[in-house]
Write a protein that holds these residues in place. Structure first.
Motif, PDB file in Angstrom:
ATOM      1  N   SER A  12       0.548  -1.249   0.154  1.00 23.54           N
ATOM      2  CA  SER A  12       0.091  -0.139   0.000  1.00 23.54           C
ATOM      3  C   SER A  12       0.972   1.129  -0.096  1.00 23.54           C
ATOM      4  O   SER A  12       1.804   1.374   0.478  1.00 23.54           O
ATOM      5  CB  SER A  12      -0.969   0.010   1.204  1.00 23.54           C
ATOM      6  N   PRO A  13       0.539   2.295  -0.473  1.00 24.03           N
ATOM      7  CA  PRO A  13       1.236   3.545  -0.638  1.00 24.03           C
ATOM      8  C   PRO A  13       1.406   4.237   0.673  1.00 24.03           C
ATOM      9  O   PRO A  13       0.641   4.137   1.620  1.00 24.03           O
ATOM     10  CB  PRO A  13       0.598   4.423  -1.436  1.00 24.03           C
ATOM     11  N   LEU A  29      -3.656   7.256 -11.178  1.00 25.12           N
ATOM     12  CA  LEU A  29      -5.000   6.446 -10.833  1.00 25.12           C
ATOM     13  C   LEU A  29      -5.021   4.991 -10.795  1.00 25.12           C
ATOM     14  O   LEU A  29      -5.141   4.268  -9.833  1.00 25.12           O
ATOM     15  CB  LEU A  29      -6.101   6.975 -11.563  1.00 25.12           C
ATOM     16  N   GLY A  30      -4.471   4.566 -12.071  1.00 24.16           N
ATOM     17  CA  GLY A  30      -4.341   2.985 -12.081  1.00 24.16           C
ATOM     18  C   GLY A  30      -3.237   2.535 -11.258  1.00 24.16           C
ATOM     19  O   GLY A  30      -3.430   1.603 -10.525  1.00 24.16           O
ATOM     20  N   ARG A  31      -2.090   3.321 -10.923  1.00 28.85           N
ATOM     21  CA  ARG A  31      -1.051   3.012 -10.241  1.00 28.85           C
ATOM     22  C   ARG A  31      -1.366   2.949  -8.631  1.00 28.85           C
ATOM     23  O   ARG A  31      -1.310   1.939  -7.905  1.00 28.85           O
ATOM     24  CB  ARG A  31       0.179   3.610 -10.318  1.00 28.85           C
ATOM     25  N   LEU A  32      -2.422   3.895  -8.453  1.00 29.78           N
ATOM     26  CA  LEU A  32      -2.836   4.179  -7.003  1.00 29.78           C
ATOM     27  C   LEU A  32      -3.667   3.010  -6.646  1.00 29.78           C
ATOM     28  O   LEU A  32      -3.516   2.373  -5.564  1.00 29.78           O
ATOM     29  CB  LEU A  32      -3.376   5.369  -6.740  1.00 29.78           C
ATOM     30  N   LEU A  33      -4.714   2.698  -7.495  1.00 28.01           N
ATOM     31  CA  LEU A  33      -5.530   1.567  -7.108  1.00 28.01           C
ATOM     32  C   LEU A  33      -4.892   0.275  -6.982  1.00 28.01           C
ATOM     33  O   LEU A  33      -4.906  -0.572  -6.380  1.00 28.01           O
ATOM     34  CB  LEU A  33      -6.554   1.600  -8.277  1.00 28.01           C
ATOM     35  N   PHE A  57     -11.923  -2.252  -9.006  1.00 32.47           N
ATOM     36  CA  PHE A  57     -10.972  -1.434  -9.909  1.00 32.47           C
ATOM     37  C   PHE A  57     -11.915  -0.640 -11.035  1.00 32.47           C
ATOM     38  O   PHE A  57     -11.710   0.420 -11.103  1.00 32.47           O
ATOM     39  CB  PHE A  57      -9.755  -1.868 -10.238  1.00 32.47           C
ATOM     40  N   LEU A  58     -12.520  -1.627 -11.721  1.00 31.28           N
ATOM     41  CA  LEU A  58     -13.128  -0.895 -12.850  1.00 31.28           C
ATOM     42  C   LEU A  58     -14.194   0.220 -12.242  1.00 31.28           C
ATOM     43  O   LEU A  58     -14.496   1.168 -12.779  1.00 31.28           O
ATOM     44  CB  LEU A  58     -13.968  -2.000 -13.808  1.00 31.28           C
ATOM     45  N   ASP A  59     -14.939  -0.399 -11.297  1.00 32.48           N
ATOM     46  CA  ASP A  59     -15.865   0.348 -10.760  1.00 32.48           C
ATOM     47  C   ASP A  59     -15.327   1.732  -9.791  1.00 32.48           C
ATOM     48  O   ASP A  59     -15.791   2.923 -10.173  1.00 32.48           O
ATOM     49  CB  ASP A  59     -16.789  -0.458  -9.756  1.00 32.48           C
TER      50      ASP A  59
END
Length: 204
Positions: free
Chosen positions: A2-3, A23-27, A60-62
């Motif tokens: 986790s970040p 956003l993709g990297r964060l999720l 993730f998609l949602d």
């Protein structure tokens, strides 16, 4: 992993500025954490008759679709929001599995509360009383490390640890769930814990 709180804040800022890759990297940094929670919930409600990885991918998609409505500013706020999105996906899966397609807000709220409780229980098990803010951040990282380590175990080791350690089921119920004898499950549990410690230590 986790970040850190700082990287989560910078990642949120970039994502809000329209950086879809950020956003993709964060999720993605929450994948192991969400997989851990999804496995526990699917084990409880669906007897593991679903793929947690698929549920997390749908989450993730949602989350991508819903992100413009997210107003949180911290790593904890993002984790809580992702648990809520995950709860919605799990509720949909439960309804479909039991043949009731109508949305049930109470079911989603119940699952969200269980996810929150699971997250807190696991985190407490990884920390000591009276943790400081910096220790709380380390605890979040430890929880993500636990998720990563569990993903590296064989399915049998992972299942016995989830059922015994994280759900707190007695060995007799673990044996029933896994279709094994109680003695076999106890031996598997001991070996699984050894494998988990090695995975957490980064040993081969």
């Amino acid at each position: 992993m986790s970040p850190s709180p700082e990287s989560a804040v910078s990642g949120l800022a970039a994502a809000r500025a329209g950086d879809t890759a950020a956003l993709g990297r964060l999720l993605e940094s929450y994948r192991s954490y969400l997989l851990l929670l999804a496995r526990i919930q699917i084990g409880r409600r669906l007897q593991s008759k679903a793929d947690p990885a698929d549920v997390v991918q749908d989450t993730f998609l949602d989350a991508h679709r819903q992100f413009p409505a997210f107003r949180g500013e911290t790593a904890d706020a993002l984790a809580a929001w992702l648990r809520r999105v995950l709860a919605g996906q799990l509720a949909h899966l439960v309804r479909r599995y039991f043949g009731t397609e109508a949305r049930d807000v109470r079911l989603e709220q119940s699952i969200e509360q269980e996810l929150d409780s699971s997250s807190q229980s696991i985190a407490r098990g990884l920390s000591h009383p009276g943790t400081s803010p910096s220790e709380s951040a380390a605890r979040r990282e430890d929880l993500a490390r636990l998720g990563d380590a569990l993903e590296r175990l064989t399915p049998d080791y992972r299942d016995v640890i989830l059922l015994r350690q994280l759900e707190g089921l007695p060995f007799a119920e673990v044996a029933r769930r896994m279709g094994r004898t109680e003695d076999a499950v106890q031996k598997l549990w001991v070996r699984g814990l050894v494998a988990l410690r090695r995975a957490l230590d980064g040993s081969p």
